[in-house]
Motif scaffolding. Structure first.
Motif, PDB file in Angstrom:
ATOM      1  N   ASP A 219       0.843  -1.189   0.000  1.00  0.00           N
ATOM      2  CA  ASP A 219       0.000   0.000   0.000  1.00  0.00           C
ATOM      3  C   ASP A 219       0.885   1.248   0.000  1.00  0.00           C
ATOM      4  O   ASP A 219       2.114   1.163   0.044  1.00  0.00           O
ATOM      5  N   HIS A 220       0.256   2.402  -0.069  1.00  0.00           N
ATOM      6  CA  HIS A 220       1.029   3.642  -0.190  1.00  0.00           C
ATOM      7  C   HIS A 220       1.864   3.916   1.058  1.00  0.00           C
ATOM      8  O   HIS A 220       2.967   4.470   0.948  1.00  0.00           O
ATOM      9  N   MET A 221       1.378   3.516   2.221  1.00  0.00           N
ATOM     10  CA  MET A 221       2.185   3.694   3.421  1.00  0.00           C
ATOM     11  C   MET A 221       3.421   2.798   3.380  1.00  0.00           C
ATOM     12  O   MET A 221       4.534   3.225   3.728  1.00  0.00           O
ATOM     13  N   ASN A 222       3.240   1.528   2.941  1.00  0.00           N
ATOM     14  CA  ASN A 222       4.382   0.623   2.780  1.00  0.00           C
ATOM     15  C   ASN A 222       5.440   1.248   1.878  1.00  0.00           C
ATOM     16  O   ASN A 222       6.637   1.295   2.214  1.00  0.00           O
ATOM     17  N   LEU A 223       4.990   1.693   0.719  1.00  0.00           N
ATOM     18  CA  LEU A 223       5.920   2.179  -0.294  1.00  0.00           C
ATOM     19  C   LEU A 223       6.636   3.437   0.168  1.00  0.00           C
ATOM     20  O   LEU A 223       7.854   3.581  -0.024  1.00  0.00           O
ATOM     21  N   ASN A 224       5.898   4.345   0.795  1.00  0.00           N
ATOM     22  CA  ASN A 224       6.534   5.546   1.337  1.00  0.00           C
ATOM     23  C   ASN A 224       7.562   5.199   2.400  1.00  0.00           C
ATOM     24  O   ASN A 224       8.655   5.767   2.435  1.00  0.00           O
ATOM     25  N   ALA A 225       7.219   4.246   3.264  1.00  0.00           N
ATOM     26  CA  ALA A 225       8.144   3.858   4.332  1.00  0.00           C
ATOM     27  C   ALA A 225       9.412   3.231   3.767  1.00  0.00           C
ATOM     28  O   ALA A 225      10.521   3.520   4.233  1.00  0.00           O
ATOM     29  N   LEU A 226       9.269   2.373   2.760  1.00  0.00           N
ATOM     30  CA  LEU A 226      10.444   1.761   2.129  1.00  0.00           C
ATOM     31  C   LEU A 226      11.354   2.827   1.530  1.00  0.00           C
ATOM     32  O   LEU A 226      12.578   2.774   1.676  1.00  0.00           O
ATOM     33  N   CYS A 227      10.749   3.790   0.859  1.00  0.00           N
ATOM     34  CA  CYS A 227      11.541   4.857   0.244  1.00  0.00           C
ATOM     35  C   CYS A 227      12.245   5.697   1.295  1.00  0.00           C
ATOM     36  O   CYS A 227      13.432   6.041   1.148  1.00  0.00           O
ATOM     37  N   ARG A 228      11.532   6.034   2.368  1.00  0.00           N
ATOM     38  CA  ARG A 228      12.145   6.859   3.410  1.00  0.00           C
ATOM     39  C   ARG A 228      13.278   6.116   4.116  1.00  0.00           C
ATOM     40  O   ARG A 228      14.296   6.709   4.486  1.00  0.00           O
ATOM     41  N   LEU A 229      13.102   4.823   4.316  1.00  0.00           N
ATOM     42  CA  LEU A 229      14.178   4.030   4.906  1.00  0.00           C
ATOM     43  C   LEU A 229      15.391   4.002   3.993  1.00  0.00           C
ATOM     44  O   LEU A 229      16.534   4.127   4.453  1.00  0.00           O
ATOM     45  N   ALA A 230      15.168   3.826   2.703  1.00  0.00           N
ATOM     46  CA  ALA A 230      16.283   3.817   1.752  1.00  0.00           C
ATOM     47  C   ALA A 230      17.009   5.158   1.763  1.00  0.00           C
ATOM     48  O   ALA A 230      18.245   5.211   1.746  1.00  0.00           O
ATOM     49  N   ILE A 231      16.247   6.255   1.814  1.00  0.00           N
ATOM     50  CA  ILE A 231      16.854   7.581   1.849  1.00  0.00           C
ATOM     51  C   ILE A 231      17.720   7.746   3.095  1.00  0.00           C
ATOM     52  O   ILE A 231      18.839   8.281   3.037  1.00  0.00           O
TER      53      ILE A 231
END
Length: 332
Positions: free
Chosen positions: A160-172
């Motif tokens: 979901d969008h929360m999953n995807l945002n969290a993955l991106c923020r962790l990568a950043i």
């Protein structure tokens, strides 16, 4: 952030800054928003709306990235498919995902289960979409990817969008990605790690992404030199092929500050050989984009399909090693 409005935000803050490119396309932020809005018009005309699933079977190009954001702009989820899949298997995956519209590189007749096929060149030929980007909930599906094999019993993992945002923020955070970073994307965009590490995380951090297309060890460093890329992510096999290049090859790659190893752990001998030869530190992604199936109900219009939604707890792994954010490369 609502991913649907990322192109709008980038265009407002820095309209002429580079955004997405490939071998034949260079899009600054203003141009990126322009083609996303045109693609959105085409998707609406094809019948795509909020809550739908859009199948995307495109090669790794800027068109894939444009389609991704256009789908989110209308509130749809994306089911990325490898263009090399046999037609029968692609059809089964689209049926399991509940996709009814397919984006492909070239025009073709619709085949079950899709009702409409849109080619990449027609996708961005429409007028600008004038509607506001869809406002979807955090738990609305963003990506649907198959896991657990390729047969009829494959499970669909839904991010979901929360999953995807969290993955991106962790990568950043883990890889210290900033607005000065330029990602050279060489991983398949039909995979989550290719989308997150190669494209979304750099764009969310105000950086840029170049889609390199299929990996070729003989031309890879030429792409690094010509693009001035600062980071890339790859599987261990890529690092092995680069390490096995003839000893006389000495590329000018001082722009690269970090190489990310994803999909599997790299062995210590290979890691040492690559780092010693090229002076680029390899950092593991620590399974950032790995997610085991966890059952959770989700509305997907494909009956008797095993579907799982990645629980939000999976996007909050334990503490990462302090050396994960590598220093810029200073080797000649």
């Amino acid at each position: 952030m609502n991913l649907a409005v990322l192109p709008d935000c980038r265009a407002v803050l820095a309209p002429y800054a580079a955004a997405v490119s490939d071998v034949s396309t260079e899009l600054n932020n203003a141009a990126f928003l322009d083609v996303v809005r045109r693609a959105t018009t085409s998707l609406r005309a094809a019948g795509v709306s909020t809550g739908d699933v859009l199948a995307v079977m495109l090669p790794d190009t800027a068109d894939f990235v444009v389609t991704l954001f256009a789908a989110w702009r209308v509130g749809a989820a994306v089911a990325p498919l490898d263009p090399a899949l046999p037609a029968g298997e692609a059809g089964r995956r689209m049926a399991r995902a509940g996709a009814r519209v397919l984006i492909v590189a070239h025009d073709s007749a619709p085949a079950d289960p899709v009702r409409s096929v849109v080619s990449a060149d027609r996708l961005t030929a429409a007028d600008l979409d004038t509607a506001e980007p869809a406002r979807v909930s955090d738990d609305a599906p963003a990506l649907l990817v198959p896991v657990g094999g390729s047969g009829d019993g494959s499970t669909i993992a839904v991010l979901d969008h929360m999953n995807l945002n969290a993955l991106c923020r962790l990568a950043i955070e883990i890889f210290a990605i900033t607005g000065t970073d330029h990602s050279l994307s060489i991983q398949p965009l039909s995979h989550v790690d290719g989308i997150v590490l190669g494209v979304l995380a750099p764009l969310l951090a105000d950086g840029r992404a170049t889609i390199a297309g299929p990996f070729d060890p003989t031309t890879f460093f030429d792409r690094i030199e010509s693009s001035g890329a600062t980071c890339f992510a790859a599987a261990p096999a890529v690092y092995r092929q680069l390490s096995e290049l003839p000893a006389g090859i000495r590329p000018h790659i001082s722009s690269v500050r970090i190489a990310i190893c994803s999909t599997a752990q790299i062995g210590p001998e290979l890691r040492t050989a690559f780092e010693h030869r090229y002076g680029i530190p390899i950092v593991h992604d620590y399974g950032l984009t790995d997610f085991p199936p966890r059952p959770r109900p989700v509305r997907i219009p494909a009956p008797e399909t095993p579907v799982t939604l990645v629980p939000r707890s999976m996007t909050h792994p334990g503490p990462q090693p302090s050396h994960a954010a590598a220093e810029p490369n200073t080797h000649p």
